[in-house]
Design a protein around this motif. Structure first.
Motif, short mmCIF file in Angstrom:
data_model
loop_
_atom_site.label_atom_id
_atom_site.label_comp_id
_atom_site.label_asym_id
_atom_site.label_seq_id
_atom_site.Cartn_x
_atom_site.Cartn_y
_atom_site.Cartn_z
N UNK A 1 0.88 -1.23 0.02
CA UNK A 1 0.04 0.01 0.07
C UNK A 1 0.91 1.26 0.02
N UNK A 2 2.15 1.23 0.49
CA UNK A 2 2.90 2.38 0.58
C UNK A 2 3.25 2.73 -0.84
N UNK A 3 3.64 1.97 -1.64
CA UNK A 3 3.96 2.39 -3.22
C UNK A 3 2.91 2.21 -4.31
N UNK A 4 1.88 1.49 -3.54
CA UNK A 4 1.03 1.01 -4.98
C UNK A 4 -0.36 1.10 -4.40
N UNK A 5 -1.21 1.56 -5.40
CA UNK A 5 -2.71 1.97 -5.03
C UNK A 5 -3.43 1.19 -6.03
N UNK A 6 -4.50 0.74 -5.58
CA UNK A 6 -5.48 0.00 -6.49
C UNK A 6 -6.76 0.71 -6.77
N UNK A 7 -7.18 0.65 -8.04
CA UNK A 7 -8.50 1.06 -8.35
C UNK A 7 -9.42 -0.07 -9.16
N UNK A 8 -10.40 -0.56 -8.12
CA UNK A 8 -11.24 -1.74 -8.71
C UNK A 8 -12.13 -1.02 -9.61
N UNK A 9 -12.80 -1.38 -10.71
CA UNK A 9 -13.72 -0.93 -11.67
C UNK A 9 -14.50 -2.09 -11.93
N UNK A 10 -16.08 -1.96 -11.64
CA UNK A 10 -17.27 -3.08 -11.91
C UNK A 10 -18.28 -2.34 -12.01
N UNK A 11 -19.19 -3.22 -12.48
CA UNK A 11 -20.63 -2.78 -12.77
C UNK A 11 -21.25 -3.34 -11.66
N UNK A 12 -21.02 -4.46 -10.96
CA UNK A 12 -21.70 -5.02 -9.85
C UNK A 12 -21.13 -5.28 -8.70
N UNK A 13 -21.39 -4.37 -7.69
CA UNK A 13 -20.42 -4.36 -6.67
C UNK A 13 -20.62 -5.48 -5.52
N UNK A 14 -22.00 -6.21 -5.71
CA UNK A 14 -21.88 -7.24 -4.96
C UNK A 14 -21.33 -8.58 -5.21
N UNK A 15 -20.38 -8.52 -6.49
CA UNK A 15 -19.69 -9.63 -6.79
C UNK A 15 -18.01 -9.34 -6.40
N UNK A 16 -17.88 -8.22 -5.64
CA UNK A 16 -16.59 -8.21 -5.09
C UNK A 16 -16.50 -8.51 -3.56
#
Length: 394
Positions: A166-181
């Motif tokens: 987390x200190x050197x990398x940030x994630x962005x998750x992109x989805x249509x259905x948040x319930x599947x995460x």
């Protein structure tokens, strides 16, 4: 704040040698790519999200993010625009990894490609070649598009990577259905919900693109684009480009009509739906429309003997509809979803009672389930038509 969802890209700088070969001719670009936003201020109809991300730019403190919402609302475009503003054109490739999880969704991709990129420490940055100053914070961004297509194992493996780097990398998750995460993954991210574009914003953007591309369109064509796309601006822009190409292919170039948009979109024309509704006993004169004339345009293609009545009239109308090539699933999906189709004609009818509307909605739901199970299409269209006629006339 700019009100456009897509913004034309700045003209590319002149390049020489092999770099010049990689420059894409703007006239050959898909319009959805040509008019993507370059900055987050170019995103419209997502004011709350834009205001939050604008503060992120000033502080350079970016959390893990989860963008979710319907297709074509600007999720991927927003994170790409934010990354460009953070890192600039020179560092974008080295600082941003974009993966489409619908293609690369297995646990091996997470353990190899994602982990290898996440563990790399960002290099010291040089001065931007375009002379602008960028925040360029000391971390990278990994964009996982269509993250709801990732397997459960892949999402579970991603949890630990997000924590460790987390200190050197940030994630962005992109989805249509948040319930599947999975919940452990979603709880590590700041959630941003993208809503469908309102008709005024979509209309304004389509008019802007049509003007920029010198495509003559009128209000009826824009309305057809907005209604058939159902809040998906990407789909509306694609329909507009397809219609423009078809129009230019004729000699002389023909005008774009609302019927052309509906044909490209694969929807049943409004005139045919209104003709069918009239056959079932629905008073279409009480429904808002362009002129209330159900006999005009494509409705004439429903050829039925003029002396038929009752069951025979409904059966021949359904047969004529099938002969025109409209499938039952296509017709039903429009009845249940699209604007100005039979479902909305009935539900929004000013004189039908609640009981009548409920009976019509119930048979449409039953037909949808039966068709998913492999039932005969023509028989179920006839079943729906007869039961709607019974409910409306009783």
């Amino acid at each position: 704040m700019a009100t456009s969802f897509f913004q034309a890209r700045a003209p590319a700088k002149k390049k020489s040698g092999k770099e010049k070969e990689n420059v894409v001719n703007p006239s050959l670009q898909p319009w959805v790519e040509k008019y993507r936003p370059e900055t987050i201020d170019d995103v419209s109809s997502q004011e709350h999200i834009v205001s939050v991300l604008r503060k992120t730019l000033s502080s350079s403190n970016l959390p893990h993010m989860l963008f979710y919402g319907p297709p074509g609302t600007g999720k991927t475009s927003t994170i790409l625009a934010l990354a460009r503003q953070l890192f600039g054109p020179d560092n974008f490739r080295s600082r941003v990894l974009e993966l489409n999880a619908s293609d690369e969704r297995g646990i091996s991709i997470v353990r190899e490609k994602v982990k290898n990129f996440a563990r790399q420490t960002p290099r010291a940055e040089a001065v931007a070649s375009d002379g602008k100053k960028y925040p360029c914070p000391p971390y990278k961004i990994i964009i996982l598009d269509e993250a709801d297509s990732m397997t459960q194992d892949a999402q579970a493996a991603l949890r630990r990577i997000m924590e460790n780097y987390a200190r050197i990398t940030r994630f962005c998750l992109v989805c249509n259905y948040v319930t599947r995460i999975i919940e452990p993954l979603a709880s590590r991210c700041s959630k941003f919900r993208f809503k469908p574009l309102d008709s005024s914003s979509a209309r304004q953007r389509l008019e802007h693109i049509a003007l920029a591309e010198k495509v003559p369109v009128n209000e009826d064509v824009i309305s057809a684009l907005v209604s058939t796309s159902s809040g998906d601006l990407r789909r509306a822009v694609t329909y507009l480009q397809s219609a423009a190409r078809l129009s230019a292919a004729t000699e002389p170039p023909s005008a774009i009509l609302p019927q052309d948009i509906q044909e490209i979109a694969g929807v049943v024309p409004d005139a045919i739906i209104r003709k069918l509704a009239q056959t079932l006993g629905v008073d279409v004169t009480l429904i808002g429309g362009r002129d209330g004339d159900v006999e005009m345009g494509d409705a004439a293609s429903l050829t039925v003997e003029p002396d038929l009545r009752g069951f025979d009239l409904i059966r021949e109308t359904v047969r004529s509809l099938i002969r025109e090539g409209y499938s039952a699933s296509q017709v039903l999906s429009q009845w249940l979803k699209a604007h100005s189709q039979l479902h909305d004609v009935i539900v929004e009818h000013p004189t039908l009672t609640g009981r009548q509307k409920s009976a019509c909605a119930l048979v449409m739901a039953e037909a949808d389930k039966a068709l998913c199970d492999g039932a005969d299409e023509e028989l179920w269209i006839l079943e729906v038509a007869l039961r709607v006629h019974k409910a409306v006339t009783s």
